[in-house]
Motif scaffolding. Structure first.
Motif, PDB file in Angstrom:
ATOM      1  N   GLY A   1       0.701  -1.331  -0.192  1.00 15.70           N
ATOM      2  CA  GLY A   1      -0.135  -0.003   0.047  1.00 15.70           C
ATOM      3  C   GLY A   1       1.101   1.285  -0.163  1.00 15.70           C
ATOM      4  N   ILE A   2       0.421   2.277  -0.435  1.00 19.00           N
ATOM      5  CA  ILE A   2       0.978   3.818  -0.475  1.00 19.00           C
ATOM      6  C   ILE A   2       1.330   4.187   0.949  1.00 19.00           C
ATOM      7  N   PRO A   3       2.310   4.640   1.334  1.00 17.45           N
ATOM      8  CA  PRO A   3       2.490   5.201   2.640  1.00 17.45           C
ATOM      9  C   PRO A   3       1.170   5.954   3.354  1.00 17.45           C
TER      10      PRO A   3
ATOM     11  N   GLU B   1      -3.654   5.288  12.099  1.00 21.12           N
ATOM     12  CA  GLU B   1      -4.209   6.465  12.753  1.00 21.12           C
ATOM     13  C   GLU B   1      -5.745   5.999  13.299  1.00 21.12           C
ATOM     14  N   ASP B   2      -6.206   5.298  12.246  1.00 15.99           N
ATOM     15  CA  ASP B   2      -7.667   4.953  12.376  1.00 15.99           C
ATOM     16  C   ASP B   2      -7.688   3.874  13.453  1.00 15.99           C
ATOM     17  N   ILE B   3      -6.832   2.937  13.637  1.00 19.88           N
ATOM     18  CA  ILE B   3      -6.530   1.779  14.666  1.00 19.88           C
ATOM     19  C   ILE B   3      -6.661   2.641  15.862  1.00 19.88           C
ATOM     20  N   ALA B   4      -5.646   3.605  16.082  1.00 20.83           N
ATOM     21  CA  ALA B   4      -5.183   4.321  17.288  1.00 20.83           C
ATOM     22  C   ALA B   4      -6.908   4.960  17.753  1.00 20.83           C
ATOM     23  N   GLN B   5      -7.509   5.500  16.825  1.00 22.05           N
ATOM     24  CA  GLN B   5      -8.566   6.012  17.222  1.00 22.05           C
ATOM     25  C   GLN B   5      -9.894   5.173  17.428  1.00 22.05           C
ATOM     26  N   TRP B   6      -9.895   4.301  16.873  1.00 19.98           N
ATOM     27  CA  TRP B   6     -11.122   3.418  17.112  1.00 19.98           C
ATOM     28  C   TRP B   6     -11.023   2.076  17.698  1.00 19.98           C
ATOM     29  N   ARG B   7      -9.491   1.724  18.249  1.00 22.65           N
ATOM     30  CA  ARG B   7      -9.330   0.621  18.945  1.00 22.65           C
ATOM     31  C   ARG B   7      -8.508   0.825  20.121  1.00 22.65           C
ATOM     32  N   GLY B   8      -7.842   2.148  20.113  1.00 19.86           N
ATOM     33  CA  GLY B   8      -7.044   2.614  21.088  1.00 19.86           C
ATOM     34  C   GLY B   8      -5.541   1.913  21.211  1.00 19.86           C
ATOM     35  N   VAL B   9      -5.279   1.389  20.217  1.00 19.90           N
ATOM     36  CA  VAL B   9      -4.013   0.721  19.903  1.00 19.90           C
ATOM     37  C   VAL B   9      -2.966   1.275  18.886  1.00 19.90           C
ATOM     38  N   GLU B  10      -1.765   1.517  19.475  1.00 26.02           N
ATOM     39  CA  GLU B  10      -0.612   2.151  18.583  1.00 26.02           C
ATOM     40  C   GLU B  10      -0.461   1.014  17.847  1.00 26.02           C
ATOM     41  N   VAL B  11      -0.214   0.934  16.280  1.00 28.80           N
ATOM     42  CA  VAL B  11       0.611   0.266  15.602  1.00 28.80           C
ATOM     43  C   VAL B  11       1.447   0.903  14.637  1.00 28.80           C
ATOM     44  N   ASP B  12       2.580   0.198  14.277  1.00 32.41           N
ATOM     45  CA  ASP B  12       3.313   0.752  13.319  1.00 32.41           C
ATOM     46  C   ASP B  12       2.763   0.621  11.858  1.00 32.41           C
ATOM     47  N   PRO B  13       2.906   1.456  11.038  1.00 30.61           N
ATOM     48  CA  PRO B  13       2.147   1.444   9.716  1.00 30.61           C
ATOM     49  C   PRO B  13       2.921   0.495   9.037  1.00 30.61           C
ATOM     50  N   SER B  14       4.222   0.081   9.389  1.00 25.26           N
ATOM     51  CA  SER B  14       5.103  -1.032   8.718  1.00 25.26           C
ATOM     52  C   SER B  14       4.139  -2.466   8.854  1.00 25.26           C
ATOM     53  N   ARG B  15       3.363  -2.627   9.895  1.00 25.55           N
ATOM     54  CA  ARG B  15       2.779  -3.868  10.151  1.00 25.55           C
ATOM     55  C   ARG B  15       1.382  -3.901   9.275  1.00 25.55           C
ATOM     56  N   VAL B  16       0.920  -2.782   8.490  1.00 24.92           N
ATOM     57  CA  VAL B  16      -0.367  -2.511   7.789  1.00 24.92           C
ATOM     58  C   VAL B  16      -0.042  -3.303   6.415  1.00 24.92           C
ATOM     59  N   VAL B  17      -0.803  -4.271   6.093  1.00 31.73           N
ATOM     60  CA  VAL B  17      -0.851  -4.437   4.591  1.00 31.73           C
ATOM     61  C   VAL B  17      -2.267  -4.365   3.997  1.00 31.73           C
ATOM     62  N   VAL B  18      -2.142  -3.384   3.042  1.00 36.30           N
ATOM     63  CA  VAL B  18      -3.431  -3.136   2.134  1.00 36.30           C
ATOM     64  C   VAL B  18      -3.678  -4.356   0.878  1.00 36.30           C
ATOM     65  N   VAL B  19      -4.969  -4.754   0.937  1.00 31.59           N
ATOM     66  CA  VAL B  19      -5.045  -5.769  -0.050  1.00 31.59           C
ATOM     67  C   VAL B  19      -6.484  -5.626  -0.801  1.00 31.59           C
TER      68      VAL B  19
ATOM     69  N   ASN C   1      -5.127  -1.382  -6.813  1.00 29.16           N
ATOM     70  CA  ASN C   1      -5.306  -0.101  -7.957  1.00 29.16           C
ATOM     71  C   ASN C   1      -5.260   1.271  -7.102  1.00 29.16           C
ATOM     72  N   ALA C   2      -4.162   2.131  -7.495  1.00 29.41           N
ATOM     73  CA  ALA C   2      -3.925   3.335  -7.073  1.00 29.41           C
ATOM     74  C   ALA C   2      -5.045   4.265  -6.785  1.00 29.41           C
ATOM     75  N   PRO C   3      -6.011   4.365  -7.403  1.00 29.38           N
ATOM     76  CA  PRO C   3      -7.168   5.530  -7.194  1.00 29.38           C
ATOM     77  C   PRO C   3      -7.824   5.069  -6.210  1.00 29.38           C
ATOM     78  N   THR C   4      -8.157   3.620  -6.071  1.00 28.11           N
ATOM     79  CA  THR C   4      -8.919   3.137  -4.977  1.00 28.11           C
ATOM     80  C   THR C   4      -8.225   3.293  -3.469  1.00 28.11           C
ATOM     81  N   GLN C   5      -6.683   3.295  -3.439  1.00 31.70           N
ATOM     82  CA  GLN C   5      -5.960   3.365  -2.392  1.00 31.70           C
ATOM     83  C   GLN C   5      -6.146   4.984  -1.878  1.00 31.70           C
ATOM     84  N   HIS C   6      -6.236   5.687  -2.655  1.00 35.55           N
ATOM     85  CA  HIS C   6      -6.332   7.204  -2.542  1.00 35.55           C
ATOM     86  C   HIS C   6      -8.137   7.405  -2.087  1.00 35.55           C
ATOM     87  N   ALA C   7      -8.888   6.626  -2.525  1.00 39.58           N
ATOM     88  CA  ALA C   7     -10.356   6.802  -1.887  1.00 39.58           C
ATOM     89  C   ALA C   7     -10.220   6.336  -0.317  1.00 39.58           C
ATOM     90  N   GLY C   8      -9.611   5.298  -0.197  1.00 36.01           N
ATOM     91  CA  GLY C   8      -9.174   4.448   1.239  1.00 36.01           C
ATOM     92  C   GLY C   8      -9.073   5.581   2.282  1.00 36.01           C
TER      93      GLY C   8
END
Ligand code: PLP
Length: 393
Positions: free
Chosen positions: A69-71, A79-97, A272-279
């Motif tokens: 995924g794009i940075p 950030e969303d996980i920190a907000q909704w789940r109250g948990v800090e995760v490093d973005p390097s652990r996030v894989v967008v599919v 696909n790139a535009p969908t990631q921007h939508a995300g």
């Protein structure tokens, strides 16, 4: 016959798509069909999200992106996980599919294989059992029973763990039952899992924003004692009415994030790139459309539950989340498959047989209330008439 990988003979499917195809066929032949079979919001993607994708295309975002995924999207997810789940995760652990399903496939393939046991909710999303079987692993059901409001008993889940167990799949709020696992049960499970350090958890939290009656989401990521063994699946499909965009994400334990990325490179390269921007726009933009949609679902939930309980031979628990009701239809004298087929063919209402979600779904039907209140009422009237006829014969 071609000589295929033997797992192909064990691969299942998602019957909801077959019901949808039959419902569309009937509609084309002129029958008025009300679709309570489909598991997707009947709302449109909010306009600011669509605009972000259009803008991305106009701005020339037409190429490959980094596989996970794009940075900007990985940071927005963290950030969303920190907000909704109250948990800090490093973005390097996030894989967008491309959709929640892809995380599911990757996780099960990573852990599966002959000699391995994977536990999964039953009734549950049918792809869990299908892919477990595909890999050659043994699929061990976690029965979700009506008398527990379709939650589970943590003690019996823990008691069924064996030395061969590698992965435990959980889904709350749940498809197809709308059940929500109480926080107390999750805590018991987590405490027990500390004694099983080789068991990983795939926590499917794709309906986490669709909770009712003041319930709060209990994410498996929020427990530090097992957080390094949790794969947390979520995505945009349900929350932002984006099923057709194909966009999902997971938070993986550090090393597994690299393997998930490797699977992505072997499979689809990137979303696909535009969908990631939508995300990104979805996560960072206004959330009022989500709130509007969830409060509409909440209202319909009362209509559908009340209506189902008024039908002869049908009883329905009040679901705590998602947008599904899972009534017990045994009192109609029809089994799950016969109920689905007769309700579709004779009443023109698409629902999905409980058995499409596993053997423990016998005697139940899934009604999705992602349809207008007026259509839900019309559908229930029609099913009521049919059931009165079934009773009379
Ligand atoms: N997990 C559950 C429990 C679901 O119900 C669904 C879709 O119905 C998914 C995952 C897959 O979502 P997606 O459409 O993003 O692949």
């Amino acid at each position: 016959m071609a000589k295929l990988f033997d797992g192909m003979a064990r691969l299942g499917t998602e019957t909801a798509f077959e019901v949808l195809a039959r419902a569309e066929e009937l509609a084309r032949s002129g029958q008025d069909i009300i679709n309570l079979g489909i598991g997707q919001p009947d709302f449109k993607t909010p306009p600011h999200i669509v605009e972000a994708a259009v803008r991305a295309l106009r701005d020339g975002h037409h190429g490959y992106t980094p596989a996970p995924g794009i940075p900007a999207i990985r940071e927005a997810v963290a950030e969303d996980i920190a907000q909704w789940r109250g948990v800090e995760v490093d973005p390097s652990r996030v894989v967008v599919v491309p959709g929640g399903k892809v995380t599911m496939f990757f996780a099960i393939v990573m852990f599966g294989g002959p000699g391995v046991e994977i536990m999964y909710p039953n009734p549950g999303f049918p792809i869990y059992e299908s892919v477990i079987n595909f890999t050659g692993a043994k699929a061990v059901p976690i029965p979700l029973l009506e008398e527990r409001d379709f939650s589970f008993d943590a003690e019996s889940v823990l008691a069924n763990i064996t030395p061969a167990t590698r992965l435990l799949i959980l889904n709350t709020p749940a498809n197809p039952t709308g059940g929500v696992v109480p926080k107390s049960e999750i805590e018991k499970l987590v405490a027990g899992l500390v004694d099983h350090p080789d068991v990983y958890v795939l926590s499917d939290e794709i309906y986490c924003r669709m909770l009712y009656d003041g319930r709060e989401h209990a994410s498996l990521l929020a427990y530090p004692e097992i957080a390094d063994r949790v794969i947390m699946l979520d995505g945009w499909s349900k929350t932002y009415a984006m099923t057709g965009w194909r966009l999902g994400f997971a938070v993986w334990p550090g090393k597994l994030a690299e393997l998930a990325t490797r699977l992505a490179i072997n499979c689809h390269s990137c979303v696909n790139a535009p969908t990631q921007h939508a995300g990104v726009a979805a996560l960072k933009g206004p959330q009022d459309a989500v709130e509007t949609m969830v409060s509409a679902f909440d209202k319909r939930r009362s209509v559908v539950v009340e209506g189902l309980n008024a039908l002869p031979g049908v009883s329905c628990r009040v679901p705590g989340g998602a947008f599904y009701a899972f009534p017990n239809v045994t009192g109609t004298g029809l089994d799950a498959r016969a109920f689905q087929n007769r309700v579709l063919e004779e009443a023109g209402v698409a629902t999905v047989a409980g058995t499409s979600f596993g053997a423990f779904g016998e005697g139940y039907a899934r009604f999705s209330y992602a349809n207008s209140e007026a259509n839900i009422r019309r559908a229930l009237d029609r099913v009521g008439q049919l059931l009165a006829d079934v009773k009379a014969t």
